[in-house]
Scaffold this motif. Structure first.
Motif, PDB file in Angstrom:
ATOM      1  N   ASN A 178       0.876  -1.230  -0.137  1.00 19.59           N
ATOM      2  CA  ASN A 178      -0.061  -0.076  -0.027  1.00 19.59           C
ATOM      3  C   ASN A 178       0.834   1.126  -0.152  1.00 19.59           C
ATOM      4  O   ASN A 178       0.390   2.427   0.363  1.00 19.59           O
ATOM      5  CB  ASN A 178      -0.979   0.117   1.212  1.00 19.59           C
TER       6      ASN A 178
ATOM      7  N   SER B 278       2.204   3.496  -1.904  1.00 22.71           N
ATOM      8  CA  SER B 278       2.053   4.107  -3.299  1.00 22.71           C
ATOM      9  C   SER B 278       2.416   5.560  -3.537  1.00 22.71           C
ATOM     10  O   SER B 278       2.687   5.961  -4.488  1.00 22.71           O
ATOM     11  CB  SER B 278       0.305   4.319  -3.747  1.00 22.71           C
ATOM     12  N   ASP B 279       2.835   6.311  -2.375  1.00 21.41           N
ATOM     13  CA  ASP B 279       3.517   7.466  -2.450  1.00 21.41           C
ATOM     14  C   ASP B 279       5.071   7.493  -2.791  1.00 21.41           C
ATOM     15  O   ASP B 279       5.864   6.399  -2.237  1.00 21.41           O
ATOM     16  CB  ASP B 279       3.313   8.299  -0.975  1.00 21.41           C
TER      17      ASP B 279
ATOM     18  N   LYS C 146       7.468   4.178  -1.392  1.00 25.56           N
ATOM     19  CA  LYS C 146       7.597   3.025  -2.456  1.00 25.56           C
ATOM     20  C   LYS C 146       9.253   2.930  -2.802  1.00 25.56           C
ATOM     21  O   LYS C 146       9.246   1.633  -2.940  1.00 25.56           O
ATOM     22  CB  LYS C 146       6.919   3.773  -3.957  1.00 25.56           C
TER      23      LYS C 146
ATOM     24  N   THR D 171       1.860  -3.081  -5.902  1.00 27.99           N
ATOM     25  CA  THR D 171       1.675  -1.685  -5.530  1.00 27.99           C
ATOM     26  C   THR D 171       0.251  -1.173  -5.794  1.00 27.99           C
ATOM     27  O   THR D 171      -0.201  -1.162  -6.817  1.00 27.99           O
ATOM     28  CB  THR D 171       2.720  -0.607  -5.707  1.00 27.99           C
ATOM     29  N   VAL D 172      -0.608  -0.813  -4.730  1.00 30.89           N
ATOM     30  CA  VAL D 172      -1.966  -0.235  -4.990  1.00 30.89           C
ATOM     31  C   VAL D 172      -2.006   0.896  -4.210  1.00 30.89           C
ATOM     32  O   VAL D 172      -1.516   1.166  -3.185  1.00 30.89           O
ATOM     33  CB  VAL D 172      -2.881  -1.369  -4.517  1.00 30.89           C
ATOM     34  N   ASP D 173      -2.925   2.082  -4.692  1.00 27.76           N
ATOM     35  CA  ASP D 173      -3.296   3.130  -4.067  1.00 27.76           C
ATOM     36  C   ASP D 173      -3.485   2.837  -2.733  1.00 27.76           C
ATOM     37  O   ASP D 173      -4.389   1.830  -2.062  1.00 27.76           O
ATOM     38  CB  ASP D 173      -4.329   3.915  -4.705  1.00 27.76           C
ATOM     39  N   HIS D 174      -2.896   3.527  -1.674  1.00 26.17           N
ATOM     40  CA  HIS D 174      -3.146   3.259   0.010  1.00 26.17           C
ATOM     41  C   HIS D 174      -4.691   3.045   0.185  1.00 26.17           C
ATOM     42  O   HIS D 174      -5.317   2.173   0.849  1.00 26.17           O
ATOM     43  CB  HIS D 174      -2.528   4.182   0.742  1.00 26.17           C
ATOM     44  N   ASN D 175      -5.624   4.238  -0.201  1.00 26.93           N
ATOM     45  CA  ASN D 175      -6.961   4.236   0.233  1.00 26.93           C
ATOM     46  C   ASN D 175      -7.554   2.722  -0.658  1.00 26.93           C
ATOM     47  O   ASN D 175      -8.420   2.166   0.223  1.00 26.93           O
ATOM     48  CB  ASN D 175      -7.596   5.382  -0.376  1.00 26.93           C
ATOM     49  N   SER D 176      -7.323   2.641  -1.912  1.00 24.10           N
ATOM     50  CA  SER D 176      -7.999   1.466  -2.265  1.00 24.10           C
ATOM     51  C   SER D 176      -7.639  -0.147  -1.814  1.00 24.10           C
ATOM     52  O   SER D 176      -8.526  -0.723  -1.591  1.00 24.10           O
ATOM     53  CB  SER D 176      -7.554   1.290  -3.930  1.00 24.10           C
TER      54      SER D 176
ATOM     55  N   ASP E 100      -9.830  12.277   2.851  1.00 22.27           N
ATOM     56  CA  ASP E 100      -9.815  10.667   2.879  1.00 22.27           C
ATOM     57  C   ASP E 100     -10.279   9.974   4.050  1.00 22.27           C
ATOM     58  O   ASP E 100     -10.350   8.860   4.391  1.00 22.27           O
ATOM     59  CB  ASP E 100      -7.989  10.472   3.088  1.00 22.27           C
TER      60      ASP E 100
ATOM     61  N   THR F 193      -7.331  16.966   0.757  1.00 20.16           N
ATOM     62  CA  THR F 193      -6.561  15.984   1.344  1.00 20.16           C
ATOM     63  C   THR F 193      -5.434  16.211   2.165  1.00 20.16           C
ATOM     64  O   THR F 193      -5.119  17.391   2.301  1.00 20.16           O
ATOM     65  CB  THR F 193      -5.679  15.333   0.123  1.00 20.16           C
TER      66      THR F 193
END
Length: 420
Positions: free
Chosen positions: A40, A42-43, A47, A69-74, A190, A248
């Motif tokens: 998670n 993703s930043d 990363k 790697t996936v967007d943190h929120n997703s 968020d 954000t």
């Protein structure tokens, strides 16, 4: 490293929310030379830092780590379905109650056999890595405290002094507004950032034990002590950046970096990632101010992040080998060389490269009498996501109906916690 937006439990229950394609593991067969890892991070900063650590493992082990790697929120929104579906072998997650929740559901693999080999982890860290059944499921990697961040040059320019009490904090915010600054940078688009403010207000006003009991569903949200927390928050809310639900945390932190705001309540990595290397030395923090002298500033919010082994992992042998490396001082040191916004949990990891902010963060946590993990880690995930995120955002939009808000929270809490 934002964590999650509103998770609609009803949609998840009916399968209406689709799992992102990227959150489906690509997996390798049992015992192969490739391990898949769900990330998670993703930043850009974390990363790269994780990539450095994984590269070091690959070179020494001659094995491959396939990072998904996936967007943190997703990632957080879909974690339950992810673990029930086809998860990666290893995945990033959180210590404490948040880990215990999935262990209790049988979605994690017991790694108690690895822990006797681990060195440099305190008993407290082991406790945070242990499920309700007494078995270990988690490999801690780093932690970061939440505090009130500011720029030293801005405080020096205006002659501001670090507040020790909540009254002094409020007075400072009032003075900052007169000086043309946004007193407290604030973004809750968020859903999770405002939880840190609530946690500190509650621990400072009511103490750590009450806060933890509230998070575990053992206290009523209509209790006068909880109402007082929201009353305190309502009193200082006008000094927060307006329109928070549409902003954000990155945008809020950037306003601090641009010297448009005087302070912000966030975790160490959040403002740190928004400051350039040249400006980072100007970033500083102070502990959230005292509200009740009985509790002082003794509790610190310091979430621990790390790694877990999925129950449905395809390559458990390879995954355990990777986890053994991630538990070493070398693994943490390699990460922190690229991400100076966190603190190593392994007490054998070198601190020689720590900047002043990291050293101060380590001192803050080591001097704490109690350590909380953050609201969405200290309580049930569904309660945090489906009840508290919209409730706090509702409060931010309309802070005057506290009684109605707390009745609604309590009613939903009873329903969710009754299912345990």
């Amino acid at each position: 490293m934002s964590r999650r937006t509103l998770l609609r439990a009803t949609a998840l229950g009916t399968g209406a929310v689709a799992l992102p394609a990227l959150l489906t593991a690509c997996g390798s067969g049992p015992g192969g030379d490739s391990v898949t890892l769900g990330s998670n991070a993703s930043d850009p900063v974390p990363k790269k830092a994780f990539a450095d650590a994984f590269d070091a493992y690959e070179k020494t082990s001659k094995k491959k780590v396939k990072v998904n790697t996936v967007d943190h929120n997703s990632f957080q929104q879909n974690i339950n379905r992810y673990l029930k579906g086809s998860p990666d072998d290893v995945f990033m997650w959180f210590a404490g109650y948040r880990m215990q929740f999935f262990a209790k559901k049988g979605l994690l693999t017991d790694i108690s056999d690895l822990w006797p080999e681990f060195q440099g982890f305190s008993k407290a860290l082991k406790d945070q890595s242990t499920g309700e059944d007494g078995k270990q499921y988690f490999v801690p990697y780093y932690y970061y405290p939440w505090a009130v961040f500011y720029r030293k040059s801005v405080f020096q320019q205006h002659g501001y002094e670090v507040p020790k009490t909540f009254d002094q904090y409020t007075a400072l915010a009032r003075r900052m507004r007169k000086d043309g600054l946004v007193p407290i940078a604030f973004g809750d688009k968020d859903g999770w950032p405002a939880m840190g403010t609530f946690d500190y207000l509650d621990m400072r006003a009511n103490g750590y034990e009450f806060h933890l009991s509230l998070m575990r569903g053992k206290e009523s949200w209509t209790d006068p002590r909880v109402k007082r927390v929201f009353d305190l928050w309502r009193g200082i809310l006008p000094y927060h950046q307006q329109g928070a639900n549409g902003r954000t945390w990155q945008e809020a932190a950037q306003s601090l970096a641009r010297k448009q705001a005087g302070m912000t309540v966030l975790g160490l990595p959040h403002p740190g990632q928004q400051f350039t290397a040249a400006d980072r030395a100007d970033l500083d923090f102070f502990p959230f101010p005292e509200i009740d002298s009985r509790y002082g500033q003794e509790a610190v919010e310091a979430p621990v992040d790390g790694f877990l082994l999925a129950k449905k992992a395809k390559n458990k042998k390879g995954a355990k080998d990777l986890l053994k490396y991630l538990a070493t001082p070398d693994a943490e040191e390699r990460y922190l060389k690229s991400d100076p916004n966190n603190v190593a949990v392994n007490d054998r990891a070198s601190t020689a490269s720590y900047n002043a902010l990291q050293k101060k963060a380590a001192d803050l946590v080591s001097g704490a009498r109690q350590i909380s993990q953050f609201m969405d880690r200290d309580t049930r995930p569904d309660f945090a996501q489906t009840v508290m995120i919209p409730s706090i955002q509702r409060f931010i939009n309309d802070p005057d109906d506290i009684d109605g808000l707390l009745k609604s929270i309590e009613s939903q809490k009873k329903t969710l916690f009754a299912a345990e």
